[in-house]
Design a protein around this motif. Structure first.
Motif, short mmCIF file in Angstrom:
data_model
loop_
_atom_site.label_atom_id
_atom_site.label_comp_id
_atom_site.label_asym_id
_atom_site.label_seq_id
_atom_site.Cartn_x
_atom_site.Cartn_y
_atom_site.Cartn_z
N THR A 194 -7.44 -0.48 -5.36
CA THR A 194 -8.38 -1.55 -4.33
C THR A 194 -7.81 -1.45 -2.71
OG1 THR A 194 -9.55 -3.44 -6.10
CG2 THR A 194 -9.52 -3.56 -3.91
N THR A 195 -8.30 -1.39 -2.15
CA THR A 195 -7.22 -1.26 -0.74
C THR A 195 -8.03 -2.11 0.42
OG1 THR A 195 -9.03 0.09 0.21
CG2 THR A 195 -7.31 1.09 -1.52
N SER A 196 -6.89 -2.49 0.95
CA SER A 196 -7.15 -3.03 2.03
C SER A 196 -5.53 -3.17 3.63
CB SER A 196 -7.33 -5.04 2.23
OG SER A 196 -6.04 -4.73 1.66
N LYS A 197 -5.85 -3.65 4.15
CA LYS A 197 -4.81 -2.85 5.51
C LYS A 197 -4.01 -3.48 5.56
CE LYS A 197 -3.02 -3.86 9.64
NZ LYS A 197 -2.85 -4.66 11.31
N ASN A 198 -2.93 -4.37 4.56
CA ASN A 198 -1.66 -5.23 4.76
C ASN A 198 -1.67 -4.86 2.40
OD1 ASN A 198 -1.47 -6.04 6.61
ND2 ASN A 198 -2.78 -7.25 6.75
N LYS A 199 -3.14 -4.18 1.83
CA LYS A 199 -2.19 -3.67 0.23
C LYS A 199 -3.12 -2.65 -0.05
CE LYS A 199 -4.96 -8.19 -2.08
NZ LYS A 199 -4.51 -9.03 -3.06
N VAL A 200 -2.68 -2.53 -1.83
CA VAL A 200 -3.07 -2.31 -2.47
C VAL A 200 -2.69 -2.63 -3.88
CG1 VAL A 200 -2.96 0.33 -3.03
CG2 VAL A 200 -3.27 -0.14 -0.55
N ASP A 201 -4.03 -2.41 -4.94
CA ASP A 201 -4.18 -3.18 -6.20
C ASP A 201 -4.02 -1.70 -6.91
OD1 ASP A 201 -3.20 -5.98 -5.61
OD2 ASP A 201 -5.30 -6.03 -4.87
N ILE A 202 -2.88 -1.05 -7.54
CA ILE A 202 -3.27 0.08 -8.57
C ILE A 202 -3.15 -0.69 -10.33
CG2 ILE A 202 -2.71 1.92 -9.72
CD1 ILE A 202 -1.12 2.12 -6.98
N SER A 203 -3.95 -0.23 -11.01
CA SER A 203 -4.76 -0.95 -12.81
C SER A 203 -4.37 0.49 -13.32
CB SER A 203 -5.07 -1.53 -12.82
OG SER A 203 -5.26 -3.00 -12.33
N TRP A 204 -3.95 0.75 -14.32
CA TRP A 204 -3.62 2.65 -15.06
C TRP A 204 -3.81 1.88 -16.78
CZ3 TRP A 204 0.50 0.00 -12.29
CH2 TRP A 204 1.03 0.19 -12.51
N SER A 205 -4.33 2.24 -17.53
CA SER A 205 -4.46 2.64 -18.46
C SER A 205 -3.49 3.64 -19.49
CB SER A 205 -5.91 2.39 -19.66
OG SER A 205 -5.99 3.66 -19.11
N ILE A 206 -2.36 3.78 -20.47
CA ILE A 206 -2.02 4.30 -20.80
C ILE A 206 -2.13 4.06 -22.16
CG2 ILE A 206 0.52 4.85 -21.51
CD1 ILE A 206 1.56 3.31 -19.47
N GLU A 207 -2.16 5.90 -22.89
CA GLU A 207 -2.47 5.78 -24.15
C GLU A 207 -1.32 6.28 -25.10
OE1 GLU A 207 -6.68 7.46 -27.33
OE2 GLU A 207 -6.62 7.32 -25.15
N ARG A 208 -0.74 6.13 -26.18
CA ARG A 208 0.62 6.97 -26.52
C ARG A 208 0.10 7.68 -28.34
NH1 ARG A 208 5.70 3.07 -25.82
NH2 ARG A 208 4.50 2.22 -24.07
N PHE A 209 0.31 8.54 -28.94
CA PHE A 209 -0.09 8.95 -29.37
C PHE A 209 1.83 8.68 -30.05
CE2 PHE A 209 -2.52 10.58 -26.00
CZ PHE A 209 -3.78 10.49 -27.24
N ASN A 210 1.29 8.27 -31.78
CA ASN A 210 2.50 8.80 -32.11
C ASN A 210 4.27 8.23 -31.98
OD1 ASN A 210 0.84 9.43 -34.59
ND2 ASN A 210 0.96 11.39 -33.58
N SER A 211 4.37 8.40 -31.70
CA SER A 211 6.33 8.24 -31.86
C SER A 211 7.16 8.19 -30.04
CB SER A 211 6.86 8.96 -32.72
OG SER A 211 7.39 10.18 -32.64
N ALA A 212 5.95 8.36 -29.13
CA ALA A 212 6.19 8.63 -28.01
C ALA A 212 7.44 7.61 -27.15
CB ALA A 212 5.29 8.90 -26.81
N ILE A 213 8.42 7.94 -26.56
CA ILE A 213 9.12 6.64 -26.26
C ILE A 213 9.29 6.59 -24.28
CG2 ILE A 213 10.97 5.18 -26.24
CD1 ILE A 213 11.41 5.94 -28.97
N ILE A 214 8.64 5.48 -23.48
CA ILE A 214 8.42 5.29 -22.85
C ILE A 214 9.79 5.49 -22.20
CG2 ILE A 214 7.69 4.78 -20.25
CD1 ILE A 214 5.31 4.82 -21.69
#
Length: 432
Positions: free
Chosen positions: A40-60
């Motif tokens: 979502t955007t406007s002149k003064n700010k941008v909002d971002i959302s996301w999803s993360i799907e992990r498979f088994n033992s991956a560590i961020i």
């Protein structure tokens, strides 16, 4: 605005290649997928959302937001900038420092590792780009002069003088330049526009005054003034054109084509003039490097009278500046110079000096129809708003660009011509 999402397809291809090349490699089984779910955007700010799907033992190990722009006016910091490092469980971010550029690309990057018996294996993955695009009107030069249309207050007419003289119309509602016309050999023209009724007038130093229709910029009329030396300025008074040639004030009668001197023994070198009605005329005159104002009674051309006059110098500076000259819509006052000197049209008395109130200097000003006076703060990303009667500072507006010329629409909304950065030769119109 455009928002692209293809990461799932990329991830499936990734898994396919992995399964074909090394079915026993645990790294390809224990992976991470990231998808931007909201942008979502406007002149003064941008909002971002996301999803993360992990498979088994991956560590961020790290989650970062990057922003870049392909806009030709983006500086180096906006061609690939890390704007946030976030906790691995974060799923949203707000960019509150959005550059004023034509496009902004956002990418989420994740570094992760997988533990196994032979040691950790390190990988990275990134989201697809989310792109914020907007229409920005850019200008090669800051206009020399700007006048607001008298019929459609959302339209402004710009004059830019360089090798050619360019006149163009900007519409605040559509945020677009809709009309333009070019006069070759710009050095032969004055750097002022005069608007009268539904015509804008451009004058050459040879005394040729061209009228353009404000709607379609078609040529409507041409006046040829009898110039001896060089036309310095001109102004309209009913069916008269008052002009300055060889430091002499003359009056051209439009109906008869007759030219007569204004004041048999009076000479002046005025660079700006305006009809105040009731046989009163305001001239801004100069003797380099100083400018001053004089109001005359011209009821009798053979015996014109000075009614009021400012000094040429105030506090060791020129009292006025012909390039910074802005009038209140009812012509009761005007403002000039970097210091924001406000003068009464009635008697040229000094009503205020805005720099003494705020400690800042200014580039240009604009009165609206609601009792406000806007001033662009010199070398700052600020616009000051004053009460145009008390001169109290009532609002400070932060800008994305370095503001130069404020523009006010019919309904009172603000836009501004500004510099893209502090050293740029490029400019744009900022909307709010």
């Amino acid at each position: 605005m455009k928002f692209y999402k293809t990461n799932i397809l990329r991830f499936l291809v990734f898994l396919l290649l992995a399964s074909c090349s090394s079915p026993d490699n645990k790294a390809f089984q224990d992976s991470i997928a990231i998808e931007i779910t909201s942008f979502t955007t406007s002149k003064n700010k941008v909002d971002i959302s996301w999803s993360i799907e992990r498979f088994n033992s991956a560590i961020i190990s790290s989650l970062s937001i990057y922003r870049y722009s392909t806009d030709s006016d983006a500086d180096n910091s906006n061609r690939g900038q890390l704007i946030a490092n976030l906790p691995s469980n974060e799923t949203s971010f707000t960019d509150n420092d959005v550059p004023y550029l034509e496009n902004l690309h956002y990418v989420i990057k994740i570094n992760y590792f997988i533990e196994n018996e032979s040691g950790n294996e390190y990988f990275n993955v990134e989201s697809d780009e989310a792109v914020f695009e907007r229409n920005i009107v850019k200008l090669e030069r800051v206009p020399n002069h700007i006048v607001q249309d008298q019929t459609n207050l959302d339209n402004y007419h710009f004059l830019t003088k360089s090798s050619n003289l360019d006149v163009f119309r900007y519409n605040m509602n559509t945020n677009a330049i809709e009309m333009d016309v070019t006069f070759e050999k710009g050095y032969n023209y004055l750097d002022k526009l005069i608007i009268k009724d539904e015509n804008i007038f451009v004058g050459s130093i040879y005394g040729v005054i061209n009228g353009l229709n404000t709607n379609d910029y078609s040529k409507t009329i041409t006046y040829n003034l009898p110039i001896i030396d060089e036309l310095k300025s001109f102004g309209f008074r009913d069916n008269e054109i008052h002009f300055n040639d060889k430091e002499t004030w003359n009056c051209f009668k439009i109906d008869s084509g007759e030219t007569i001197p204004v004041g048999s023994y009076y000479s002046t070198n005025f660079v700006f003039s305006i009809d105040l009605k009731d046989n009163k005329f305001l001239n801004i005159s100069n003797h380099y490097p100083h400018f001053w104002a004089t109001i005359y009674d011209i009821s009798d051309f053979e015996n014109i009278k000075k009614l009021y006059e400012t000094d040429a110098v105030l506090n060791h500076t020129s009292y006025l500046d012909k390039s910074i000259l802005h009038f209140k819509n009812d012509n009761s006052q005007f403002i000039s110079t970097f210091y924001g000197r406000v003068l009464s049209i009635k008697d040229l008395s000094l009503l205020a000096e805005l720099s003494k109130i705020t400690g800042y200097q200014y580039y240009h000003f604009k009165y609206d129809n609601k009792g406000k006076l806007y001033g662009t703060v010199k070398n700052n990303k600020l616009i000051h708003v004053f009460n145009d009667e008390t001169y109290e500072l009532i609002e400070t507006i932060k800008t994305k660009l370095y503001p130069v010329f404020p523009l006010i629409s019919k309904d009172g909304s603000l836009q501004c011509i500004g510099d893209l950065n502090s050293y740029s030769l490029r400019h744009a119109i900022e909307t709010f």
